[in-house]
Design a protein around this motif. Structure first.
Motif, PDB file in Angstrom:
ATOM      1  N   ILE A 156     -14.468  -5.729   8.401  1.00  0.00           N
ATOM      2  CA  ILE A 156     -13.322  -5.251   7.639  1.00  0.00           C
ATOM      3  C   ILE A 156     -13.537  -5.489   6.144  1.00  0.00           C
ATOM      4  O   ILE A 156     -13.223  -4.635   5.299  1.00  0.00           O
ATOM      5  N   VAL A 157     -14.092  -6.668   5.802  1.00  0.00           N
ATOM      6  CA  VAL A 157     -14.366  -6.974   4.394  1.00  0.00           C
ATOM      7  C   VAL A 157     -15.336  -5.953   3.806  1.00  0.00           C
ATOM      8  O   VAL A 157     -15.139  -5.445   2.691  1.00  0.00           O
ATOM      9  N   LYS A 158     -16.399  -5.618   4.549  1.00  0.00           N
ATOM     10  CA  LYS A 158     -17.358  -4.621   4.072  1.00  0.00           C
ATOM     11  C   LYS A 158     -16.705  -3.256   3.899  1.00  0.00           C
ATOM     12  O   LYS A 158     -17.037  -2.505   2.989  1.00  0.00           O
ATOM     13  N   LYS A 159     -15.751  -2.945   4.782  1.00  0.00           N
ATOM     14  CA  LYS A 159     -15.080  -1.648   4.720  1.00  0.00           C
ATOM     15  C   LYS A 159     -14.267  -1.499   3.439  1.00  0.00           C
ATOM     16  O   LYS A 159     -14.085  -0.390   2.931  1.00  0.00           O
ATOM     17  N   THR A 160     -13.822  -2.627   2.877  1.00  0.00           N
ATOM     18  CA  THR A 160     -13.025  -2.550   1.645  1.00  0.00           C
ATOM     19  C   THR A 160     -13.843  -2.062   0.456  1.00  0.00           C
ATOM     20  O   THR A 160     -13.276  -1.629  -0.551  1.00  0.00           O
ATOM     21  N   TYR A 161     -15.172  -2.133   0.555  1.00  0.00           N
ATOM     22  CA  TYR A 161     -15.998  -1.588  -0.535  1.00  0.00           C
ATOM     23  C   TYR A 161     -15.908  -0.062  -0.571  1.00  0.00           C
ATOM     24  O   TYR A 161     -16.053   0.556  -1.624  1.00  0.00           O
ATOM     25  N   ASP A 162     -15.692   0.539   0.607  1.00  0.00           N
ATOM     26  CA  ASP A 162     -15.533   1.998   0.678  1.00  0.00           C
ATOM     27  C   ASP A 162     -14.083   2.423   0.476  1.00  0.00           C
ATOM     28  O   ASP A 162     -13.810   3.483  -0.069  1.00  0.00           O
ATOM     29  N   MET A 163     -13.172   1.585   0.950  1.00  0.00           N
ATOM     30  CA  MET A 163     -11.747   1.915   0.900  1.00  0.00           C
ATOM     31  C   MET A 163     -11.012   0.748   0.264  1.00  0.00           C
ATOM     32  O   MET A 163     -10.549  -0.167   0.941  1.00  0.00           O
ATOM     33  N   ARG A 164     -10.890   0.761  -1.037  1.00  0.00           N
ATOM     34  CA  ARG A 164     -10.387  -0.394  -1.792  1.00  0.00           C
ATOM     35  C   ARG A 164      -8.894  -0.647  -1.577  1.00  0.00           C
ATOM     36  O   ARG A 164      -8.385  -1.702  -1.922  1.00  0.00           O
ATOM     37  N   GLU A 165      -8.193   0.345  -1.004  1.00  0.00           N
ATOM     38  CA  GLU A 165      -6.763   0.143  -0.740  1.00  0.00           C
ATOM     39  C   GLU A 165      -6.526  -0.681   0.523  1.00  0.00           C
ATOM     40  O   GLU A 165      -5.392  -1.088   0.783  1.00  0.00           O
TER      41      GLU A 165
ATOM     42  N   VAL B 293       0.844  -1.196   0.000  1.00  0.00           N
ATOM     43  CA  VAL B 293       0.000   0.000   0.000  1.00  0.00           C
ATOM     44  C   VAL B 293       0.879   1.245   0.000  1.00  0.00           C
ATOM     45  O   VAL B 293       0.638   2.204  -0.743  1.00  0.00           O
ATOM     46  N   ASN B 294       1.924   1.232   0.839  1.00  0.00           N
ATOM     47  CA  ASN B 294       2.828   2.389   0.911  1.00  0.00           C
ATOM     48  C   ASN B 294       3.522   2.641  -0.426  1.00  0.00           C
ATOM     49  O   ASN B 294       3.695   3.796  -0.845  1.00  0.00           O
ATOM     50  N   GLU B 295       3.924   1.544  -1.088  1.00  0.00           N
ATOM     51  CA  GLU B 295       4.646   1.690  -2.353  1.00  0.00           C
ATOM     52  C   GLU B 295       3.744   2.145  -3.495  1.00  0.00           C
ATOM     53  O   GLU B 295       4.148   2.936  -4.352  1.00  0.00           O
ATOM     54  N   ILE B 296       2.489   1.633  -3.510  1.00  0.00           N
ATOM     55  CA  ILE B 296       1.581   1.949  -4.620  1.00  0.00           C
ATOM     56  C   ILE B 296       0.862   3.285  -4.412  1.00  0.00           C
ATOM     57  O   ILE B 296       0.769   4.110  -5.319  1.00  0.00           O
ATOM     58  N   TYR B 297       0.344   3.490  -3.194  1.00  0.00           N
ATOM     59  CA  TYR B 297      -0.507   4.654  -2.926  1.00  0.00           C
ATOM     60  C   TYR B 297       0.165   5.747  -2.097  1.00  0.00           C
ATOM     61  O   TYR B 297      -0.362   6.860  -2.002  1.00  0.00           O
ATOM     62  N   GLY B 298       1.290   5.400  -1.467  1.00  0.00           N
ATOM     63  CA  GLY B 298       1.979   6.384  -0.646  1.00  0.00           C
ATOM     64  C   GLY B 298       1.800   6.132   0.844  1.00  0.00           C
ATOM     65  O   GLY B 298       0.858   5.450   1.271  1.00  0.00           O
ATOM     66  N   MET B 299       2.709   6.707   1.634  1.00  0.00           N
ATOM     67  CA  MET B 299       2.698   6.503   3.086  1.00  0.00           C
ATOM     68  C   MET B 299       1.430   7.044   3.737  1.00  0.00           C
ATOM     69  O   MET B 299       0.931   6.478   4.710  1.00  0.00           O
ATOM     70  N   GLU B 300       0.904   8.135   3.207  1.00  0.00           N
ATOM     71  CA  GLU B 300      -0.294   8.737   3.798  1.00  0.00           C
ATOM     72  C   GLU B 300      -1.484   7.782   3.725  1.00  0.00           C
ATOM     73  O   GLU B 300      -2.239   7.640   4.697  1.00  0.00           O
TER      74      GLU B 300
ATOM     75  N   ILE C 193      -4.049   1.916   8.393  1.00  0.00           N
ATOM     76  CA  ILE C 193      -3.761   1.494   9.770  1.00  0.00           C
ATOM     77  C   ILE C 193      -4.756   2.130  10.735  1.00  0.00           C
ATOM     78  O   ILE C 193      -5.265   1.478  11.653  1.00  0.00           O
ATOM     79  N   SER C 194      -5.075   3.417  10.522  1.00  0.00           N
ATOM     80  CA  SER C 194      -6.033   4.122  11.383  1.00  0.00           C
ATOM     81  C   SER C 194      -7.433   3.516  11.284  1.00  0.00           C
ATOM     82  O   SER C 194      -8.132   3.381  12.293  1.00  0.00           O
ATOM     83  N   VAL C 195      -7.845   3.162  10.053  1.00  0.00           N
ATOM     84  CA  VAL C 195      -9.176   2.567   9.848  1.00  0.00           C
ATOM     85  C   VAL C 195      -9.278   1.223  10.571  1.00  0.00           C
ATOM     86  O   VAL C 195     -10.271   0.939  11.240  1.00  0.00           O
TER      87      VAL C 195
END
Length: 360
Positions: free
Chosen positions: A310-319, A250-257, A263-265
């Motif tokens: 968590i699986v449901k949350k991936t629909y909102d946050m695909r990263e 995730v850090n490499e593709i989308y960035g550290m932010e 991690i916060s989610v």
């Protein structure tokens, strides 16, 4: 002028100046939090000086000071209800800070306008004597609103961070309530800002302790608190461990932010599901742990429910990467390292049984 009041004022200013120095050299809080605390402390110092000037001018009863007396009382009665709001806002979200600033500004502007219409919160007579006017209840409402905001934020703070020492938060609220009651019923007793100083000092101590215990990114308790609590706990208890897989991708593709946001989610979800049963910690960069004292709960069902959330949350946050969870019971006379190994093995089994990876 009363020498006792002079001494109280000097002591008050000395304590506030000392607090500014302590805040400036504090390494545990962020620069934004440091700026907020210093601003509140300096504003309180200014209000202490204003109160001292008011008492001196009132004692002279000279008409030439009348408009200066108006200005000083306006500043005091404008900023006093805002102090609890500013203290509550030392670590709240920027959006809340802006909203409270706008509401406080509206109160100050309306107060200023009222001075030019003959009916206001206070009145200065031709003999330069201060008295309350017909709109003084509006000041009471503003102060109660600010105090209520502080108490509400204290409650939300205690619920959010799972910290054990909540007595200081209660003490801060009680001090401001006493400050309010003294100001209303004994206006000639000038201890208002002494109480504010004590409350500010207590709140600073509490926040410093909080920042020392809490992970700044996830707002879960940190690794230091985890090791301290483990050392003081008596088995049996449940140890629930969580891991975020492939956060490096995730850090490499989308960035550290984006990685930090993931991690916060996850941390927010962990707190939402497990804080009712135990205490949550961040024990490494991508690992979390919960300690649950009641070993009789159906932990497998709870873990499954968490995973599906968590699986449901991936629909909102695909990263959001794959999250695994495992557990073990720490029995009496058992080494903690062995318990942690069993919990991590259970987490690996969890990963294998749910190998339908979501994105990574």
């Amino acid at each position: 002028m009363n020498l006792y009041f002079v001494a109280i004022t000097l002591i008050n200013l000395f304590v506030l100046a000392t607090l500014v120095v302590l805040i400036f050299h504090n390494k545990k809080i962020t620069s934004v939090q440091k700026r907020n605390f210093i601003f509140i402390t300096c504003l309180t110092m200014i209000l202490v000086i204003i109160e001292f000037a008011e008492v001196y001018i009132d004692s002279t009863q000279k008409n030439c000071y009348r408009w200066l007396n108006y200005a000083l009382h306006y500043l005091e009665l404008t900023f006093t209800p805002i102090i609890p709001v500013l203290i509550a806002n030392t670590i709240v979200e920027e959006k809340k800070y802006k909203i409270s600033f706008i509401l406080s500004s509206i109160y100050g502007v309306l107060f200023l306008i009222s001075l030019f219409f003959g009916k206001s919160i206070f009145y200065i007579s031709q003999d330069n004597i201060y008295s309350r006017d017909v709109l003084f209840p509006a000041y009471i409402v503003a102060y109660v609103a600010g105090l209520g905001y502080l108490i509400l934020e204290n409650i939300l703070l205690a619920l959010r961070f799972q910290i054990k020492n909540k007595v200081l938060l209660l003490l801060t609220s009680i001090l401001f309530i006493l400050d309010f009651l003294i100001g209303i019923f004994e206006s000639d007793v000038h201890v208002k800002f002494l109480v504010t100083t004590i409350a500010l000092l207590v709140y600073y101590i509490y926040k410093t302790e909080l920042f020392d215990q809490v992970d700044p990114l996830t707002f879960t308790l940190n690794q230091k608190m985890f090791h301290r609590d483990i050392a003081n706990l008596t088995p049996p208890y449940l140890l629930v461990v969580f891991g975020i897989d492939n956060i490096k991708n995730v850090n490499e593709i989308y960035g550290m932010e984006t990685g930090d946001e993931c991690i916060s989610v996850v941390a927010e979800k962990i707190r939402a599901f497990y804080k009712k049963y135990g205490v949550c910690y961040r024990i490494s960069g991508t690992e979390f742990c919960c300690i649950i004292k009641h070993v009789s709960i159906n932990i497998e069902d709870l873990n499954d429910e968490f995973f599906h959330s968590i699986v449901k949350k991936t629909y909102d946050m695909r990263e959001l990467p794959f999250v695994t969870v495992g557990y073990a019971i720490h029995k009496r006379n058992e080494d903690f390292d062995d318990v942690m190994k069993r919990a991590n093995l259970n987490r690996l089994e969890f990963r294998e049984t749910r190998n339908q990876r979501i994105f990574f």
